[in-house]
Write a protein that holds these residues in place. Structure first.
Motif, PDB file in Angstrom:
ATOM      1  N   GLU A 239      -3.314  -3.401  -1.307  1.00 12.02           N
ATOM      2  CA  GLU A 239      -3.215  -3.010  -2.454  1.00 12.02           C
ATOM      3  C   GLU A 239      -1.523  -2.905  -2.443  1.00 12.02           C
ATOM      4  O   GLU A 239      -0.668  -2.941  -3.693  1.00 12.02           O
ATOM      5  N   ALA A 240      -0.940  -2.222  -1.433  1.00 12.51           N
ATOM      6  CA  ALA A 240       0.431  -2.317  -1.425  1.00 12.51           C
ATOM      7  C   ALA A 240       1.343  -3.528  -1.562  1.00 12.51           C
ATOM      8  O   ALA A 240       2.145  -3.495  -2.316  1.00 12.51           O
ATOM      9  N   SER A 241       0.615  -4.387  -0.801  1.00 12.91           N
ATOM     10  CA  SER A 241       1.324  -5.801  -1.178  1.00 12.91           C
ATOM     11  C   SER A 241       1.040  -6.460  -2.613  1.00 12.91           C
ATOM     12  O   SER A 241       2.010  -6.832  -3.053  1.00 12.91           O
ATOM     13  N   SER A 242      -0.053  -6.009  -3.137  1.00 18.68           N
ATOM     14  CA  SER A 242      -0.188  -6.660  -4.452  1.00 18.68           C
ATOM     15  C   SER A 242       0.515  -5.758  -5.522  1.00 18.68           C
ATOM     16  O   SER A 242       0.833  -6.350  -6.483  1.00 18.68           O
ATOM     17  N   LEU A 243       0.953  -4.603  -5.236  1.00 18.87           N
ATOM     18  CA  LEU A 243       1.648  -3.703  -6.125  1.00 18.87           C
ATOM     19  C   LEU A 243       3.176  -3.927  -5.821  1.00 18.87           C
ATOM     20  O   LEU A 243       3.902  -3.222  -6.599  1.00 18.87           O
TER      21      LEU A 243
ATOM     22  N   ILE B 171       4.687  -2.731  -3.188  1.00 19.07           N
ATOM     23  CA  ILE B 171       4.945  -1.393  -2.699  1.00 19.07           C
ATOM     24  C   ILE B 171       5.642  -1.805  -1.264  1.00 19.07           C
ATOM     25  O   ILE B 171       4.709  -2.358  -0.298  1.00 19.07           O
ATOM     26  N   SER B 172       6.777  -1.496  -0.919  1.00 16.80           N
ATOM     27  CA  SER B 172       7.143  -1.804   0.577  1.00 16.80           C
ATOM     28  C   SER B 172       7.832  -0.725   1.141  1.00 16.80           C
ATOM     29  O   SER B 172       7.738   0.675   0.321  1.00 16.80           O
ATOM     30  N   ALA B 173       8.247  -0.747   2.410  1.00 17.92           N
ATOM     31  CA  ALA B 173       8.809   0.396   3.175  1.00 17.92           C
ATOM     32  C   ALA B 173       9.952   1.155   2.374  1.00 17.92           C
ATOM     33  O   ALA B 173      10.862   0.395   1.702  1.00 17.92           O
ATOM     34  N   GLY B 174       9.915   2.248   2.101  1.00 13.01           N
ATOM     35  CA  GLY B 174      11.093   3.080   1.702  1.00 13.01           C
ATOM     36  C   GLY B 174      10.653   3.187  -0.120  1.00 13.01           C
ATOM     37  O   GLY B 174      11.529   3.956  -0.800  1.00 13.01           O
ATOM     38  N   ALA B 175       9.822   2.390  -0.532  1.00 13.18           N
ATOM     39  CA  ALA B 175       9.783   2.348  -2.183  1.00 13.18           C
ATOM     40  C   ALA B 175       9.058   3.792  -2.724  1.00 13.18           C
ATOM     41  O   ALA B 175       8.260   4.433  -1.991  1.00 13.18           O
ATOM     42  N   ARG B 176       9.614   4.055  -3.834  1.00 14.16           N
ATOM     43  CA  ARG B 176       9.026   5.367  -4.599  1.00 14.16           C
ATOM     44  C   ARG B 176       8.059   4.711  -5.686  1.00 14.16           C
ATOM     45  O   ARG B 176       8.566   4.007  -6.438  1.00 14.16           O
ATOM     46  N   VAL B 177       6.869   5.282  -5.671  1.00  4.78           N
ATOM     47  CA  VAL B 177       5.768   4.917  -6.678  1.00  4.78           C
ATOM     48  C   VAL B 177       5.468   6.290  -7.252  1.00  4.78           C
ATOM     49  O   VAL B 177       5.069   7.208  -6.948  1.00  4.78           O
ATOM     50  N   LEU B 178       5.553   5.963  -8.905  1.00  5.68           N
ATOM     51  CA  LEU B 178       5.309   7.080  -9.616  1.00  5.68           C
ATOM     52  C   LEU B 178       3.610   6.650 -10.200  1.00  5.68           C
ATOM     53  O   LEU B 178       3.598   5.526 -10.582  1.00  5.68           O
ATOM     54  N   SER B 179       2.964   7.475  -9.854  1.00  7.40           N
ATOM     55  CA  SER B 179       1.649   7.170 -10.200  1.00  7.40           C
ATOM     56  C   SER B 179       1.073   8.553 -11.431  1.00  7.40           C
ATOM     57  O   SER B 179       1.083   9.545 -10.942  1.00  7.40           O
ATOM     58  N   GLY B 180       0.644   8.148 -12.583  1.00  2.51           N
ATOM     59  CA  GLY B 180       0.075   8.868 -13.348  1.00  2.51           C
ATOM     60  C   GLY B 180      -1.540   8.934 -13.676  1.00  2.51           C
ATOM     61  O   GLY B 180      -2.068   9.243 -14.518  1.00  2.51           O
ATOM     62  N   LEU B 181      -1.877   8.030 -12.556  1.00  2.04           N
ATOM     63  CA  LEU B 181      -3.415   7.836 -12.636  1.00  2.04           C
ATOM     64  C   LEU B 181      -4.346   9.046 -11.868  1.00  2.04           C
ATOM     65  O   LEU B 181      -3.833   9.707 -10.957  1.00  2.04           O
TER      66      LEU B 181
ATOM     67  N   LEU C 179      -1.801   7.463  -3.517  1.00  2.00           N
ATOM     68  CA  LEU C 179      -1.762   8.096  -1.949  1.00  2.00           C
ATOM     69  C   LEU C 179      -1.541   6.970  -1.106  1.00  2.00           C
ATOM     70  O   LEU C 179      -0.849   6.781  -0.208  1.00  2.00           O
ATOM     71  N   TYR C 180      -2.757   6.320  -0.829  1.00  4.33           N
ATOM     72  CA  TYR C 180      -3.045   5.406   0.286  1.00  4.33           C
ATOM     73  C   TYR C 180      -2.027   4.305   0.416  1.00  4.33           C
ATOM     74  O   TYR C 180      -1.565   3.862   1.557  1.00  4.33           O
ATOM     75  N   ALA C 181      -1.759   3.488  -0.574  1.00  2.00           N
ATOM     76  CA  ALA C 181      -1.007   2.419  -0.732  1.00  2.00           C
ATOM     77  C   ALA C 181       0.297   2.773  -0.075  1.00  2.00           C
ATOM     78  O   ALA C 181       1.112   2.217   1.006  1.00  2.00           O
ATOM     79  N   PRO C 182       1.201   3.775  -0.931  1.00  2.16           N
ATOM     80  CA  PRO C 182       2.417   4.159  -0.334  1.00  2.16           C
ATOM     81  C   PRO C 182       2.577   4.686   0.993  1.00  2.16           C
ATOM     82  O   PRO C 182       3.576   4.272   1.791  1.00  2.16           O
ATOM     83  N   LEU C 183       1.454   5.378   1.341  1.00  2.00           N
ATOM     84  CA  LEU C 183       1.346   5.807   2.785  1.00  2.00           C
ATOM     85  C   LEU C 183       1.497   4.605   3.778  1.00  2.00           C
ATOM     86  O   LEU C 183       2.104   4.566   4.912  1.00  2.00           O
TER      87      LEU C 183
ATOM     88  N   VAL D  78       8.284   1.547  -8.824  1.00  2.00           N
ATOM     89  CA  VAL D  78       6.965   1.133  -9.121  1.00  2.00           C
ATOM     90  C   VAL D  78       6.430   2.131 -10.026  1.00  2.00           C
ATOM     91  O   VAL D  78       6.126   3.268  -9.590  1.00  2.00           O
ATOM     92  N   VAL D  79       5.952   2.051 -11.184  1.00  2.00           N
ATOM     93  CA  VAL D  79       5.554   2.937 -12.086  1.00  2.00           C
ATOM     94  C   VAL D  79       3.836   2.263 -12.252  1.00  2.00           C
ATOM     95  O   VAL D  79       3.584   1.227 -12.827  1.00  2.00           O
ATOM     96  N   LEU D  80       2.916   3.257 -11.934  1.00  2.00           N
ATOM     97  CA  LEU D  80       1.367   2.955 -12.091  1.00  2.00           C
ATOM     98  C   LEU D  80       0.709   4.233 -13.223  1.00  2.00           C
ATOM     99  O   LEU D  80       1.111   5.216 -12.952  1.00  2.00           O
ATOM    100  N   ARG D  81       0.343   3.820 -14.532  1.00  2.00           N
ATOM    101  CA  ARG D  81      -0.157   4.851 -15.222  1.00  2.00           C
ATOM    102  C   ARG D  81      -1.168   4.159 -16.202  1.00  2.00           C
ATOM    103  O   ARG D  81      -1.421   3.083 -16.328  1.00  2.00           O
TER     104      ARG D  81
END
Length: 247
Positions: free
Chosen positions: A184-188, A190-200, A212-216, A244-247
């Motif tokens: 999921e991290a790869s498809s979205l 999300i790489s090392a150091g990336a900041r992901v905003l999730s409103g889901l 949680l899991y993909a950024p971790l 990365v913004v996911l909502r």
């Protein structure tokens, strides 16, 4: 992530070893104005204390099923990783009557009373505050967790091939959860150091991986937003350096 990481708890240990000071979970509740930022070290400390509560005071064992009746929240993320540390299967939004333990927010206490095992309630108040009065039949998480130990060791090593997470009746093992989180991290993106905003919300696989899991797994961090205010979204993306913004 290291090549030896087989469970979400392993992912957290690797993150702690790599850079304990970096932010891991930044939580906003736009209905209350709350903002909480937890570094990897602070988050791991909450996980250790919660895992000690789970294993010690609540008597949870590997293979037990815990019904998790909580919204997307930083304390929910703590419980998810604490269960992984003990080997308990988390049933997100699961039926308390079919669970060995239940963890409930303030809005689901009536449903949670169907559980015949241990019941824990979270007030979800700012700064992890307590209930003004402990709900009948429950332990107040905010009362019980502070005195727990800051280090955790499972009585029995966690088996990566055992069920770790169940959402809507579909379950995955710890190893499968790690593999899916990386995918999921790869498809979205999300790489090392990336900041992901999730409103889901946390009641779907998509929300759990994004929040949680993909950024971790990728070595990133999450800005977890409850009751997301779309009006202030652009400003938050800028101030929190979100990629990365996911909502």
């Amino acid at each position: 992530m290291n090549a030896t990481d087989r469970t979400p708890a392993d992912l957290l240990r690797s993150a702690l070893a790599a850079d304990p000071a970096r932010p891991l979970v930044t939580f906003y509740d736009d209905a209350t104005g709350e903002r909480v930022e937890l570094s990897v070290a602070t988050f791991a400390n909450w996980v250790a204390k919660t895992a000690n509560l789970l294993q010690g005071d609540l008597g949870a064992e590997p293979g037990d099923r815990l019904a998790l009746l909580l919204p997307a929240h930083w304390q929910t993320a703590v419980w998810l990783l604490a269960c992984s540390s003990v080997g308990v299967t988390v049933c997100v939004g699961g039926d308390p009557a079919d669970a060995d333990l239940v963890v409930s927010g303030p809005d689901s206490l009536d449903a949670a009373r169907a559980c015949s095992g241990e019941r824990v309630a979270l007030a979800l108040r700012p700064l992890g505050g307590r209930f003004p009065q402990v709900p009948d039949g429950f332990s107040d998480y905010a009362v019980e967790v502070p005195s727990q130990g800051d280090r955790f060791a499972p009585f029995v090593p966690v088996d990566p091939s055992s069920a770790a997470l169940d959402v809507g009746g579909t379950s995955v093992t710890g190893a499968e959860l790690v593999e899916r989180a990386l995918a999921e991290a790869s498809s979205l993106g999300i790489s090392a150091g990336a900041r992901v905003l999730s409103g889901l919300p946390y009641d779907t696989w998509e929300g759990l991986f994004a929040g949680l899991y993909a950024p971790l797994a990728a070595g990133g961090s999450v800005v977890l937003c409850r009751h997301l205010d779309e009006v202030g979204l652009d400003k938050r993306v800028e101030s929190e350096r979100v990629g990365v913004v996911l909502r």
